[in-house]
Scaffold this motif. Structure first.
Motif, PDB file in Angstrom:
ATOM      1  N   MET A   1       0.847  -1.171   0.000  1.00 13.93           N
ATOM      2  CA  MET A   1       0.000   0.000   0.000  1.00 13.93           C
ATOM      3  C   MET A   1       0.893   1.235   0.000  1.00 13.93           C
ATOM      4  SD  MET A   1      -2.699   1.309   2.886  1.00 13.93           S
ATOM      5  CE  MET A   1      -3.665  -0.127   2.677  1.00 13.93           C
ATOM      6  N   THR A   2       0.508   2.181  -0.790  1.00 10.48           N
ATOM      7  CA  THR A   2       1.286   3.410  -0.845  1.00 10.48           C
ATOM      8  C   THR A   2       0.848   4.360   0.265  1.00 10.48           C
ATOM      9  OG1 THR A   2      -0.265   4.538  -2.316  1.00 10.48           O
ATOM     10  CG2 THR A   2       1.467   3.208  -3.358  1.00 10.48           C
ATOM     11  N   PRO A   3       1.756   5.224   0.680  1.00 14.36           N
ATOM     12  CA  PRO A   3       1.364   6.213   1.695  1.00 14.36           C
ATOM     13  C   PRO A   3       0.192   7.078   1.226  1.00 14.36           C
ATOM     14  CG  PRO A   3       3.746   6.146   1.501  1.00 14.36           C
ATOM     15  CD  PRO A   3       3.194   5.295   0.390  1.00 14.36           C
ATOM     16  N   ARG A   4       0.151   7.397  -0.059  1.00 13.94           N
ATOM     17  CA  ARG A   4      -0.932   8.231  -0.596  1.00 13.94           C
ATOM     18  C   ARG A   4      -2.284   7.524  -0.450  1.00 13.94           C
ATOM     19  NH1 ARG A   4      -1.247  13.252  -1.512  1.00 13.94           N
ATOM     20  NH2 ARG A   4       0.504  13.299  -2.915  1.00 13.94           N
ATOM     21  N   ALA A   5      -2.327   6.228  -0.763  1.00 14.89           N
ATOM     22  CA  ALA A   5      -3.582   5.476  -0.634  1.00 14.89           C
ATOM     23  C   ALA A   5      -4.051   5.493   0.814  1.00 14.89           C
ATOM     24  CB  ALA A   5      -3.399   4.042  -1.119  1.00 14.89           C
ATOM     25  N   TYR A   6      -3.131   5.280   1.748  1.00 19.09           N
ATOM     26  CA  TYR A   6      -3.485   5.306   3.164  1.00 19.09           C
ATOM     27  C   TYR A   6      -4.015   6.678   3.568  1.00 19.09           C
ATOM     28  CZ  TYR A   6      -3.243   4.474   8.157  1.00 19.09           C
ATOM     29  OH  TYR A   6      -3.573   4.331   9.470  1.00 19.09           O
ATOM     30  N   GLN A   7      -3.393   7.736   3.064  1.00 18.86           N
ATOM     31  CA  GLN A   7      -3.853   9.092   3.366  1.00 18.86           C
ATOM     32  C   GLN A   7      -5.272   9.315   2.851  1.00 18.86           C
ATOM     33  OE1 GLN A   7      -0.798  11.388   1.452  1.00 18.86           O
ATOM     34  NE2 GLN A   7       0.573  11.287   3.218  1.00 18.86           N
ATOM     35  N   TYR A   8      -5.572   8.791   1.678  1.00 22.37           N
ATOM     36  CA  TYR A   8      -6.926   8.913   1.138  1.00 22.37           C
ATOM     37  C   TYR A   8      -7.932   8.178   2.007  1.00 22.37           C
ATOM     38  CZ  TYR A   8      -5.393  10.980  -3.310  1.00 22.37           C
ATOM     39  OH  TYR A   8      -4.887  11.805  -4.277  1.00 22.37           O
ATOM     40  N   TYR A   9      -7.555   7.008   2.505  1.00 25.44           N
ATOM     41  CA  TYR A   9      -8.447   6.256   3.385  1.00 25.44           C
ATOM     42  C   TYR A   9      -8.708   7.028   4.665  1.00 25.44           C
ATOM     43  CZ  TYR A   9      -7.331   2.226   0.404  1.00 25.44           C
ATOM     44  OH  TYR A   9      -7.157   1.368  -0.647  1.00 25.44           O
ATOM     45  N   GLU A  10      -7.653   7.582   5.253  1.00 22.64           N
ATOM     46  CA  GLU A  10      -7.808   8.339   6.502  1.00 22.64           C
ATOM     47  C   GLU A  10      -8.661   9.590   6.301  1.00 22.64           C
ATOM     48  OE1 GLU A  10      -3.928   9.128   8.243  1.00 22.64           O
ATOM     49  OE2 GLU A  10      -4.354   7.559   9.692  1.00 22.64           O
ATOM     50  N   ALA A  11      -8.496  10.239   5.168  1.00 20.74           N
ATOM     51  CA  ALA A  11      -9.222  11.477   4.898  1.00 20.74           C
ATOM     52  C   ALA A  11     -10.658  11.219   4.441  1.00 20.74           C
ATOM     53  CB  ALA A  11      -8.482  12.285   3.832  1.00 20.74           C
ATOM     54  N   GLY A  12     -10.999   9.972   4.175  1.00 20.86           N
ATOM     55  CA  GLY A  12     -12.337   9.654   3.714  1.00 20.86           C
ATOM     56  C   GLY A  12     -12.560   9.915   2.242  1.00 20.86           C
ATOM     57  N   ARG A  13     -11.475  10.109   1.492  1.00 24.43           N
ATOM     58  CA  ARG A  13     -11.601  10.372   0.066  1.00 24.43           C
ATOM     59  C   ARG A  13     -11.756   9.090  -0.743  1.00 24.43           C
ATOM     60  NH1 ARG A  13      -7.070  14.328  -1.834  1.00 24.43           N
ATOM     61  NH2 ARG A  13      -8.412  14.373  -3.664  1.00 24.43           N
ATOM     62  N   ARG A  14     -11.339   7.975  -0.165  1.00 24.73           N
ATOM     63  CA  ARG A  14     -11.489   6.672  -0.790  1.00 24.73           C
ATOM     64  C   ARG A  14     -11.827   5.658   0.284  1.00 24.73           C
ATOM     65  NH1 ARG A  14      -6.357   5.227  -4.242  1.00 24.73           N
ATOM     66  NH2 ARG A  14      -7.759   3.827  -5.319  1.00 24.73           N
ATOM     67  N   ARG A  15     -12.377   4.517  -0.140  1.00 22.09           N
ATOM     68  CA  ARG A  15     -12.672   3.424   0.786  1.00 22.09           C
ATOM     69  C   ARG A  15     -11.919   2.185   0.325  1.00 22.09           C
ATOM     70  NH1 ARG A  15     -18.985   3.738   2.442  1.00 22.09           N
ATOM     71  NH2 ARG A  15     -18.934   5.882   3.141  1.00 22.09           N
ATOM     72  N   PRO A  16     -11.291   1.492   1.269  1.00 16.36           N
ATOM     73  CA  PRO A  16     -10.563   0.286   0.874  1.00 16.36           C
ATOM     74  C   PRO A  16     -11.522  -0.836   0.502  1.00 16.36           C
ATOM     75  CG  PRO A  16     -10.531   0.514   3.261  1.00 16.36           C
ATOM     76  CD  PRO A  16     -11.176   1.755   2.709  1.00 16.36           C
ATOM     77  N   ASP A  17     -11.080  -1.701  -0.418  1.00 13.28           N
ATOM     78  CA  ASP A  17     -11.878  -2.879  -0.716  1.00 13.28           C
ATOM     79  C   ASP A  17     -11.741  -3.869   0.445  1.00 13.28           C
ATOM     80  OD1 ASP A  17      -9.397  -4.164  -1.028  1.00 13.28           O
ATOM     81  OD2 ASP A  17      -9.482  -4.102  -3.198  1.00 13.28           O
TER      82      ASP A  17
END
Length: 43
Positions: A1-17
């Motif tokens: 997992m990239t740091p950017r993907a994790y940041q998106y998850y934390e910010a609520g901009r994306r949801r993990p599968d």
């Protein structure tokens, strides 16, 4: 997992599968319910 993907998850901009959610829970040694806010008990 990239740091950017994790940041998106934390910010609520994306949801993990499902598989990613389980992987995060395993890495943090908590349940998926804890990550989803369904319980206050981490393990």
């Amino acid at each position: 997992m990239t740091p950017r993907a994790y940041q998106y998850y934390e910010a609520g901009r994306r949801r993990p599968d499902y598989e990613t959610l389980v992987a995060i829970a395993d890495y943090l040694d908590v349940t998926t319910d804890y990550l989803l806010g369904r319980t206050d008990l981490p393990g």
